[in-house]
Design an enzyme around this catalytic site. Structure first.
Site, short mmCIF file in Angstrom:
data_model
loop_
_atom_site.label_atom_id
_atom_site.label_comp_id
_atom_site.label_asym_id
_atom_site.label_seq_id
_atom_site.Cartn_x
_atom_site.Cartn_y
_atom_site.Cartn_z
N VAL A 189 41.61 29.93 43.73
CA VAL A 189 42.54 29.11 44.51
C VAL A 189 42.34 27.63 44.19
O VAL A 189 42.98 26.77 44.81
CB VAL A 189 42.35 29.39 46.02
CG1 VAL A 189 42.90 30.78 46.35
CG2 VAL A 189 40.90 29.29 46.47
N THR A 211 34.94 37.71 36.82
CA THR A 211 35.21 38.36 38.10
C THR A 211 34.30 39.56 38.25
O THR A 211 33.99 40.27 37.31
CB THR A 211 36.70 38.75 38.24
OG1 THR A 211 36.91 39.36 39.51
CG2 THR A 211 37.13 39.71 37.15
N HIS A 258 46.02 34.82 44.69
CA HIS A 258 45.41 34.65 46.01
C HIS A 258 45.78 33.35 46.68
O HIS A 258 45.15 32.95 47.66
CB HIS A 258 43.88 34.74 45.89
CG HIS A 258 43.42 36.12 45.57
ND1 HIS A 258 42.12 36.39 45.19
CD2 HIS A 258 44.06 37.31 45.55
CE1 HIS A 258 42.01 37.68 44.96
NE2 HIS A 258 43.17 38.26 45.17
P1 NAD Z 1 40.48 44.45 49.55
O1 NAD Z 1 40.49 45.43 50.67
O2 NAD Z 1 41.13 44.79 48.28
O3 NAD Z 1 39.04 43.96 49.32
C1 NAD Z 1 38.03 44.69 49.84
C2 NAD Z 1 36.95 43.98 49.19
O4 NAD Z 1 36.99 42.68 49.78
C3 NAD Z 1 35.60 44.55 49.39
O5 NAD Z 1 35.35 45.53 48.42
C4 NAD Z 1 34.79 43.31 49.26
O6 NAD Z 1 34.63 42.99 47.94
C5 NAD Z 1 35.72 42.27 49.87
N1 NAD Z 1 35.35 42.14 51.23
C6 NAD Z 1 35.96 42.65 52.32
N2 NAD Z 1 35.23 42.39 53.39
C7 NAD Z 1 34.17 41.69 52.94
C8 NAD Z 1 33.03 41.14 53.54
N3 NAD Z 1 32.84 41.27 54.84
N4 NAD Z 1 32.13 40.48 52.77
C9 NAD Z 1 32.35 40.36 51.46
N5 NAD Z 1 33.37 40.88 50.81
C10 NAD Z 1 34.25 41.53 51.57
O7 NAD Z 1 40.99 43.06 50.04
P2 NAD Z 1 42.18 42.98 50.98
O8 NAD Z 1 41.69 43.08 52.39
O9 NAD Z 1 43.22 43.98 50.52
O10 NAD Z 1 42.67 41.50 50.67
C11 NAD Z 1 43.88 41.40 49.93
C12 NAD Z 1 43.65 40.36 48.92
O11 NAD Z 1 43.26 39.12 49.55
C13 NAD Z 1 42.53 40.73 47.97
O12 NAD Z 1 43.06 40.59 46.66
C14 NAD Z 1 41.50 39.70 48.24
O13 NAD Z 1 40.85 39.34 47.03
C15 NAD Z 1 42.32 38.53 48.72
N6 NAD Z 1 41.45 37.55 49.39
C16 NAD Z 1 41.45 36.24 49.02
C17 NAD Z 1 40.57 35.37 49.61
C18 NAD Z 1 40.47 33.96 49.18
O14 NAD Z 1 39.69 33.20 49.74
N7 NAD Z 1 41.25 33.61 48.16
C19 NAD Z 1 39.73 35.78 50.63
C20 NAD Z 1 39.78 37.11 51.00
C21 NAD Z 1 40.65 38.00 50.38
N1 APR Z 2 30.50 32.64 33.32
C1 APR Z 2 31.05 33.88 33.39
N2 APR Z 2 30.97 34.67 34.49
C2 APR Z 2 30.33 34.16 35.56
C3 APR Z 2 29.74 32.88 35.58
C4 APR Z 2 29.86 32.11 34.38
N3 APR Z 2 29.33 30.88 34.28
N4 APR Z 2 29.16 32.69 36.78
C5 APR Z 2 29.39 33.80 37.50
N5 APR Z 2 30.07 34.70 36.77
C6 APR Z 2 30.53 36.03 37.17
C7 APR Z 2 29.55 36.77 38.06
O1 APR Z 2 28.69 37.55 37.26
C8 APR Z 2 30.50 37.64 38.87
O2 APR Z 2 30.71 38.87 38.22
O3 APR Z 2 31.69 35.83 37.93
C9 APR Z 2 31.82 36.86 38.89
C10 APR Z 2 32.11 36.23 40.23
O4 APR Z 2 32.40 37.29 41.12
P1 APR Z 2 32.81 36.97 42.63
O5 APR Z 2 31.90 35.93 43.18
O6 APR Z 2 32.96 38.28 43.32
O7 APR Z 2 34.25 36.27 42.50
P2 APR Z 2 35.62 37.01 42.24
O8 APR Z 2 35.41 38.23 41.38
O9 APR Z 2 36.57 35.98 41.79
O10 APR Z 2 36.04 37.52 43.72
C11 APR Z 2 37.30 38.19 43.81
O11 APR Z 2 37.18 38.22 46.22
O12 APR Z 2 36.63 37.08 48.15
C12 APR Z 2 37.66 37.49 47.35
O13 APR Z 2 39.73 36.54 47.08
C13 APR Z 2 38.39 36.31 46.83
O14 APR Z 2 39.33 35.86 44.71
C14 APR Z 2 38.15 36.35 45.35
C15 APR Z 2 37.96 37.82 45.12
#
Ligand code: NAD
Ligand code: APR
Length: 234
Positions: free
Chosen positions: A93, A177, A109
């Protein structure tokens, strides 16, 4: 192997990590500092809007002090030079992809630097805090703005366009990711179903790492420029 013309790139928090923006699930990541249920769900916002505004006001201010890194720059270079279809889908974001020059970009997102009005449903560019309940730039009503962020439980943006691009892709590349959250975590399988080759560039294997034809592990600022140079025949 079929020629590579159409590419989909998925990025996550790891692509911005070396710009100094916290990831979510790494050691010390955002979800170790805050509970998702307290700050990143519609229920949290209804329960305690001030807490949610303070969380996002701090992140919105912080990202404006960060700069794109070599991974963002390399992806922008690919975007400018790639003759076929290219779509960068980011879960992030922050605005570092745009600031590096990327144009063919979808923020699935949402975006920190937008605010969304619950009264008129308009999204407006926004760089300041929302805690003081400012008026919506579109409709003028006070107190109706929320962060334009897709929270857990909400539908990500522009999914039709994303699935259309995945179906047409010859190559799917996932960068920075964890593969922990759907629907983004399922994109590699969508791309494979359409016959695409799949590549993961990440610090370590992601949760869906086994779905990828090829994986390279290391920092994005090293791996992504190398990959882009190879794609552009540099
Ligand atoms: P989802 O159900 O697809 O995601 C479930 C996942 O969200 C879990 O596997 C975990 O990775 C994460 N999650 C849920 N509760 C969590 C917790 N308590 N602590 C850590 N991780 C947690 O997600 P959703 O509910 O279908 O959300 C829809 C979309 O919104 C997703 O693509 C999600 O990435 C997005 N989102 C964006 C943000 C943001 O800050 N940009 C924050 C939350 C969710
Ligand atoms: N170079 C490459 N990869 C990296 C680096 C780096 N310097 N630093 C961290 N990573 C990798 C980590 O190993 C991890 O696999 O980036 C990934 C970060 O994962 P998350 O912290 O889970 O972030 P992301 O995958 O973007 O989360 C997905 O979850 O909370 C929601 O909506 C939110 O967009 C977010 C979504």
């Amino acid at each position: 192997m079929r020629d590579i013309r159409n590419i989909v790139v998925l990025t996550g928090a790891g692509v911005s990590a070396e710009s100094g923006i916290d990831t979510f699930r790494d050691a010390g990541g955002l979800w170790e500092q805050h509970r998702v249920e307290d700050v990143a769900t519609p229920e949290a916002f209804a329960r305690d809007p001030d807490l949610v505004h303070r969380f996002y006001d701090a992140r919105r201010a912080a990202i404006q002090t960060k700069a794109p890194n070599a991974a963002h720059a390399a992806l922008a270079r690919l975007d400018a030079a790639w003759p076929g279809e290219l779509l960068i889908v980011t879960q992030n974001v922050d605005d570092l992809h745009e600031r590096a020059g990327a144009a063919r970009l979808i923020h699935m997102h949402g975006e920190h630097l937008n605010a969304w009005c619950s009264a008129c449903d308009q999204r407006s560019p926004w760089t300041g805090p929302l805690i003081d309940r400012p008026a919506c730039p579109a409709c003028g009503l006070p107190g109706t703005l929320r962060p334009d962020i897709v929270w857990f439980g909400e539908m990500p943006y522009r999914m039709d366009e994303i699935y259309h691009a995945l179906a047409r892709a010859d190559l799917f590349v996932s960068i920075g990711t964890s593969g922990a959250v759907y629907p983004a975590a399922g994109f590699v399988r969508e791309a494979r179903a359409g016959g695409a080759r799949t590549l993961e560039l990440n610090l370590e294997p992601s949760e869906g790492g086994y779905w990828f034809d090829e994986a390279r592990h290391g920092p994005a600022t090293a791996l992504v420029p190398q990959w882009v140079d190879r794609m552009l025949g540099v």
